[in-house]
Enzyme design. Structure first.
Site, PDB file in Angstrom:
ATOM      1  CB  CYS A   1      37.342  67.035  74.900  1.00 53.13           C
ATOM      2  SG  CYS A   1      37.989  67.796  73.397  1.00 53.13           S
ATOM      3  CG  ASP A   2      37.268  63.567  76.883  1.00 52.50           C
ATOM      4  OD1 ASP A   2      36.127  64.058  76.808  1.00 52.50           O
ATOM      5  OD2 ASP A   2      37.771  62.872  75.987  1.00 52.50           O
TER       6      ASP A   2
ATOM      7  CB  CYS B   1      40.629  66.045  73.316  1.00 47.60           C
ATOM      8  SG  CYS B   1      40.160  67.772  73.430  1.00 47.60           S
TER       9      CYS B   1
HETATM   10  P1  FAD Z   1      36.875  66.335  61.227  1.00 43.47           P
HETATM   11  O1  FAD Z   1      35.841  66.277  62.276  1.00 43.47           O
HETATM   12  O2  FAD Z   1      38.079  65.474  61.363  1.00 43.47           O
HETATM   13  O3  FAD Z   1      36.163  66.030  59.831  1.00 43.47           O
HETATM   14  C1  FAD Z   1      36.914  65.786  58.671  1.00 43.47           C
HETATM   15  C2  FAD Z   1      36.005  65.406  57.537  1.00 43.47           C
HETATM   16  O4  FAD Z   1      36.774  65.266  56.339  1.00 43.47           O
HETATM   17  C3  FAD Z   1      35.277  64.067  57.711  1.00 43.47           C
HETATM   18  O5  FAD Z   1      34.017  64.153  57.115  1.00 43.47           O
HETATM   19  C4  FAD Z   1      36.186  63.106  56.942  1.00 43.47           C
HETATM   20  O6  FAD Z   1      35.514  61.927  56.535  1.00 43.47           O
HETATM   21  C5  FAD Z   1      36.537  63.977  55.766  1.00 43.47           C
HETATM   22  N1  FAD Z   1      37.740  63.601  54.995  1.00 43.47           N
HETATM   23  C6  FAD Z   1      38.995  63.363  55.435  1.00 43.47           C
HETATM   24  N2  FAD Z   1      39.818  63.080  54.392  1.00 43.47           N
HETATM   25  C7  FAD Z   1      39.047  63.161  53.272  1.00 43.47           C
HETATM   26  C8  FAD Z   1      39.305  62.990  51.870  1.00 43.47           C
HETATM   27  N3  FAD Z   1      40.515  62.708  51.386  1.00 43.47           N
HETATM   28  N4  FAD Z   1      38.253  63.137  51.005  1.00 43.47           N
HETATM   29  C9  FAD Z   1      37.002  63.443  51.455  1.00 43.47           C
HETATM   30  N5  FAD Z   1      36.717  63.624  52.765  1.00 43.47           N
HETATM   31  C10 FAD Z   1      37.729  63.493  53.658  1.00 43.47           C
HETATM   32  N6  FAD Z   1      36.237  68.652  70.293  1.00 43.47           N
HETATM   33  C11 FAD Z   1      35.480  69.412  71.120  1.00 43.47           C
HETATM   34  O7  FAD Z   1      35.331  70.615  70.883  1.00 43.47           O
HETATM   35  N7  FAD Z   1      34.860  68.834  72.210  1.00 43.47           N
HETATM   36  C12 FAD Z   1      34.958  67.510  72.509  1.00 43.47           C
HETATM   37  O8  FAD Z   1      34.403  67.045  73.510  1.00 43.47           O
HETATM   38  C13 FAD Z   1      35.760  66.701  71.647  1.00 43.47           C
HETATM   39  N8  FAD Z   1      35.941  65.394  71.907  1.00 43.47           N
HETATM   40  C14 FAD Z   1      36.633  64.626  71.018  1.00 43.47           C
HETATM   41  C15 FAD Z   1      36.720  63.261  71.255  1.00 43.47           C
HETATM   42  C16 FAD Z   1      37.375  62.436  70.362  1.00 43.47           C
HETATM   43  C17 FAD Z   1      37.432  60.957  70.634  1.00 43.47           C
HETATM   44  C18 FAD Z   1      37.972  62.997  69.188  1.00 43.47           C
HETATM   45  C19 FAD Z   1      38.653  62.112  68.176  1.00 43.47           C
HETATM   46  C20 FAD Z   1      37.908  64.365  68.967  1.00 43.47           C
HETATM   47  C21 FAD Z   1      37.250  65.195  69.874  1.00 43.47           C
HETATM   48  N9  FAD Z   1      37.164  66.574  69.690  1.00 43.47           N
HETATM   49  C22 FAD Z   1      36.386  67.324  70.524  1.00 43.47           C
HETATM   50  C23 FAD Z   1      37.830  67.244  68.549  1.00 43.47           C
HETATM   51  C24 FAD Z   1      36.835  67.575  67.439  1.00 43.47           C
HETATM   52  O9  FAD Z   1      36.108  66.401  67.114  1.00 43.47           O
HETATM   53  C25 FAD Z   1      37.544  68.142  66.219  1.00 43.47           C
HETATM   54  O10 FAD Z   1      38.282  69.292  66.582  1.00 43.47           O
HETATM   55  C26 FAD Z   1      36.574  68.522  65.098  1.00 43.47           C
HETATM   56  O11 FAD Z   1      35.768  67.435  64.720  1.00 43.47           O
HETATM   57  C27 FAD Z   1      37.337  69.028  63.886  1.00 43.47           C
HETATM   58  O12 FAD Z   1      36.453  69.285  62.850  1.00 43.47           O
HETATM   59  P2  FAD Z   1      36.914  69.285  61.329  1.00 43.47           P
HETATM   60  O13 FAD Z   1      35.683  69.562  60.538  1.00 43.47           O
HETATM   61  O14 FAD Z   1      38.073  70.172  61.158  1.00 43.47           O
HETATM   62  O15 FAD Z   1      37.468  67.809  61.039  1.00 43.47           O
END
Ligand code: FAD
Length: 309
Positions: A136-137, A133
């Site tokens: 982010c980084d 990202c």
């Molecule tokens: P997610 O965080 O992906 O959560 C999805 C959830 O759904 C999880 O609980 C998962 O287990 C669950 N799930 C998935 N499929 C199913 C299913 N079939 N049944 C039940 N549960 C399910 N963003 C920033 O703003 N700043 C940062 O510094 C940053 N650094 C990052 C670094 C890394 C290495 C990564 C991978 C991402 C980073 N991001 C960062 C991005 C950020 O983490 C995401 O944008 C954010 O977490 C998205 O949130 P979300 O709730 O949409 O999804």
């Protein structure tokens, strides 16, 4: 049955659960892994009002905040089917455990995952130079040399973005040409500190045991292997929404993202979506949190308009 059932326990799901529970309605969260991608993140420096934190710490705080309310949290449960409401007005979510949950409204927030290269060194140096990202980084590599892998729109956007922060960017593309929009390519080529290498198959991430110090690629025309010295690399070969289980049930974009309108409504009345699994641009924690809150408020608006029985 739940009034609001949230599927996914990342930032979007946590925000949706808190906003729903604060309306005093029956709220549940089912998550494969509560915390989501945040659990896999080392440093986070762009969640507004928290200048610096670590992923597991932020995830623990999110969970604590959710649990301060009457929310039924069902962790380590995977949803595998959504059956839209019929005459009884209840949507059904089937879990891989065989259990089934019913709800008058659903918020889908199953997030996404970055497509990985699958080369030696990638796992070892994740968060130690291997990044996904740029928002982010990127700032961590100020004045250093980095590479971007992938010449589609995200890769070229990332290279343009990073070129303004770092000393030098090498963009590697597997195919013979970049696939990004022409205007982005023109912008990229106007930058003095970017090198573009096509026909490049990244074959290894190199490091000193602690952090990345280079990468190795094969020129697909000559078959020769080259190395590039650098401190970081950004893998931009696709973001995969966790929506396979929803195919054929509701409208998805060609990238598999759940199509939502500005209220977080999907193509099924009473089913809302938020965060990285949707068509909302820019996949970030602060955005997922806002979208989760919005989806829960939309779900509440939907519930108060249902016919009185
Ligand atoms: P997610 O965080 O992906 O959560 C999805 C959830 O759904 C999880 O609980 C998962 O287990 C669950 N799930 C998935 N499929 C199913 C299913 N079939 N049944 C039940 N549960 C399910 N963003 C920033 O703003 N700043 C940062 O510094 C940053 N650094 C990052 C670094 C890394 C290495 C990564 C991978 C991402 C980073 N991001 C960062 C991005 C950020 O983490 C995401 O944008 C954010 O977490 C998205 O949130 P979300 O709730 O949409 O999804």
């Amino acid at each position: 049955a739940f009034d609001v059932l949230v599927v996914g326990g990342g930032p979007a799901g946590a925000a949706a659960a808190i906003y729903a529970a604060r309306k005093g309605i029956r709220t549940g969260v089912v998550a494969e892994r509560f915390g989501g991608q945040v659990l896999d993140t080392a440093g986070i420096e762009n969640f507004i009002s928290v200048p610096e934190t670590e992923g597991p710490r932020l995830a623990a705080a999110m969970e604590q905040h959710v649990k301060a309310y009457e929310v039924d949290v069902m962790n380590l449960q995977r949803a595998e089917q959504l059956i839209p409401a019929g005459a009884d007005g209840l949507h059904e979510v089937r879990l891989s455990s065989g259990a089934s949950l019913k709800a008058r409204s659903v918020v889908l927030s199953t997030g996404a995952r970055w497509r990985e290269l699958g080369v030696p060194g990638e796992q070892q140096y994740k968060g130690k130079g291997v990044c996904f990202c740029p928002h982010c980084d990127g700032p961590l590599f100020k004045g250093q040399r980095v590479a971007v892998i992938g010449g589609g729109n995200s890769g070229v956007e990332a290279a343009i973005d990073l070129a303004g922060i770092v000393a030098h960017v090498t963009l590697l593309e597997f195919a013979d040409t970049l696939r990004a929009d022409a205007v982005l390519q023109a912008r990229l080529r106007s930058l003095p500190n970017v090198t573009v290498i096509t026909h490049a198959q990244t074959s290894a991430v190199l490091g000193d045991g602690q952090k990345v110090n280079g990468l190795e690629y094969t020129d697909r025309r000559s078959g020769q292997t080259h190395t590039v010295a650098l401190q970081g690399l950004f893998v931009q070969i696709g973001l995969l929404p966790n929506t396979d289980w929803l195919k054929g049930t509701l409208s998805l974009s060609r990238h598999g993202e759940i199509e939502v309108n500005p209220r977080g409504e999907t193509s099924i009345p009473g089913v809302f979506a938020a965060g990285d699994c949707t068509t909302v641009p820019y996949k970030q924690i602060v955005i997922a949190v806002g979208e989760g809150a919005k989806a829960a408020l939309s779900a509440f608006d939907h519930l108060i308009r249902l016919p009185v029985d």
